[in-house]
Design a protein around this motif. Structure first.
Motif, PDB file in Angstrom:
ATOM      1  N   GLY A  20       0.792  -1.224   0.000  1.00 13.97           N
ATOM      2  CA  GLY A  20       0.000   0.000   0.000  1.00 13.97           C
ATOM      3  C   GLY A  20       0.824   1.273   0.000  1.00 13.97           C
ATOM      4  N   ARG A 157      -7.655  -3.225  -1.221  1.00 11.63           N
ATOM      5  CA  ARG A 157      -7.510  -1.888  -0.632  1.00 11.63           C
ATOM      6  C   ARG A 157      -8.455  -0.893  -1.310  1.00 11.63           C
ATOM      7  NH1 ARG A 157      -2.742  -1.894  -0.384  1.00 11.63           N
ATOM      8  NH2 ARG A 157      -2.380  -1.971   1.871  1.00 11.63           N
ATOM      9  N   ASN A 162      -9.894   2.168   4.165  1.00 10.19           N
ATOM     10  CA  ASN A 162      -9.158   2.267   5.433  1.00 10.19           C
ATOM     11  C   ASN A 162      -9.241   1.016   6.300  1.00 10.19           C
ATOM     12  OD1 ASN A 162      -8.347   4.851   4.817  1.00 10.19           O
ATOM     13  ND2 ASN A 162     -10.072   5.808   5.872  1.00 10.19           N
ATOM     14  N   ASP A 165      -6.566  -1.418   5.459  1.00  8.84           N
ATOM     15  CA  ASP A 165      -5.245  -1.074   5.991  1.00  8.84           C
ATOM     16  C   ASP A 165      -5.145  -1.358   7.482  1.00  8.84           C
ATOM     17  OD1 ASP A 165      -3.659  -0.252   3.844  1.00  8.84           O
ATOM     18  OD2 ASP A 165      -4.667   1.678   3.741  1.00  8.84           O
ATOM     19  N   ARG A 169      -5.013  -6.241   5.753  1.00 12.83           N
ATOM     20  CA  ARG A 169      -3.678  -6.599   5.267  1.00 12.83           C
ATOM     21  C   ARG A 169      -2.909  -7.423   6.294  1.00 12.83           C
ATOM     22  NH1 ARG A 169       0.541  -1.781   6.103  1.00 12.83           N
ATOM     23  NH2 ARG A 169      -0.448  -0.658   7.841  1.00 12.83           N
TER      24      ARG A 169
END
Length: 239
Positions: A20, A157, A162, A165, A169
């Protein structure tokens, strides 16, 4: 050789942790690196996995009454993997942004991420149990899966933003390592390994193509073709 799959599992896990941060992936038109990665991982399926499986033993050779029906077992299992992830993607796209109606969005996130967590665990497991042994085979499998993880990470993603993240992940990264740990402490026979690889093959094709085809992505066909051709050449020359 015993520890190498574990090292590669950790390396694959870092793809989800750090992908990311690569800003060049987050552009329109779609980054040519993503298209090249997708082409390479699809080439691995068609040039290496499926040919190896079709020449191997029958997946369920001990089940006599199903043997005739399962003459095309590799392709049937690959089709199941393809169809399963197609259905998952349709479900996620239909309900994934429905946050305003009863919190459906968060449940879709967990279903979506849960499925990819199992998917990554399978890949970690297959680092230990593969359809073909040897250092070269392991290296090509790990490289193809690393490229595939980059493509999956970008798509997840973009879809979940958000929350991916914050939670997604890390779950996907941990799943690869857990899969390797389970693989290191268990043993399954060759037909079962072939079944898992066939399922993975169909899933990879769907997960790559769904990222390349949407018109709004403005994907780069030349980069996809270059990635596929380059990885094909490496496979044919090396394995």
């Amino acid at each position: 050789m015993t520890l190498l799959p574990g090292v590669l599992a950790l390396a694959l896990a870092t793809v989800h942790v750090f992908a990311g941060r690569v800003r060049s992936f987050q552009v329109i038109p779609r980054s040519y690196w993503l298209s090249m990665a997708g082409g390479a991982s699809v080439a691995y399926v068609f040039v290496h996995i499926l040919p190896e499986l079709s020449e191997g033993k029958t997946v369920l050779e001990g089940v006599v009454f199903l043997a005739r029906f399962l003459e095309r077992h590799v392709y049937l299992v690959a089709l199941i993997g393809f169809a399963l992830f197609y259905g998952l993607e349709r479900f996620a796209r239909a309900f994934g942004r429905d946050e305003g109606r009863g919190g459906m969005g968060i449940w879709v996130f967990w279903i979506h991420i849960g499925s990819f967590t199992a998917y990554n665990a399978l890949i970690g497991y297959l680092l230990v149990h593969r359809e073909e042994t040897g250092l070269a085979s392991l290296a090509f499998f790990a490289a193809a899966m690393g490229l595939h993880f980059v493509v999956n990470d970008y798509g997840l993603r973009e879809h979940h933003e958000n929350i991916y993240d914050r939670f997604g992940r890390w779950l996907l990264a941990a799943a690869v390592v857990v899969g390797w740990m389970v693989g290191s402490t268990t043993h399954i026979n060759e037909p079962a390994v072939n079944t898992l690889f066939a399922f993975l093959a169909g899933s990879i094709v769907l997960n790559v193509i769904k990222e390349e085809l949407p018109e709004e992505r403005e994907s780069r066909f030349w980069a996809f073709a270059l990635g596929a051709a380059g990885y094909t050449a490496l496979l044919l020359l090396t394995l």
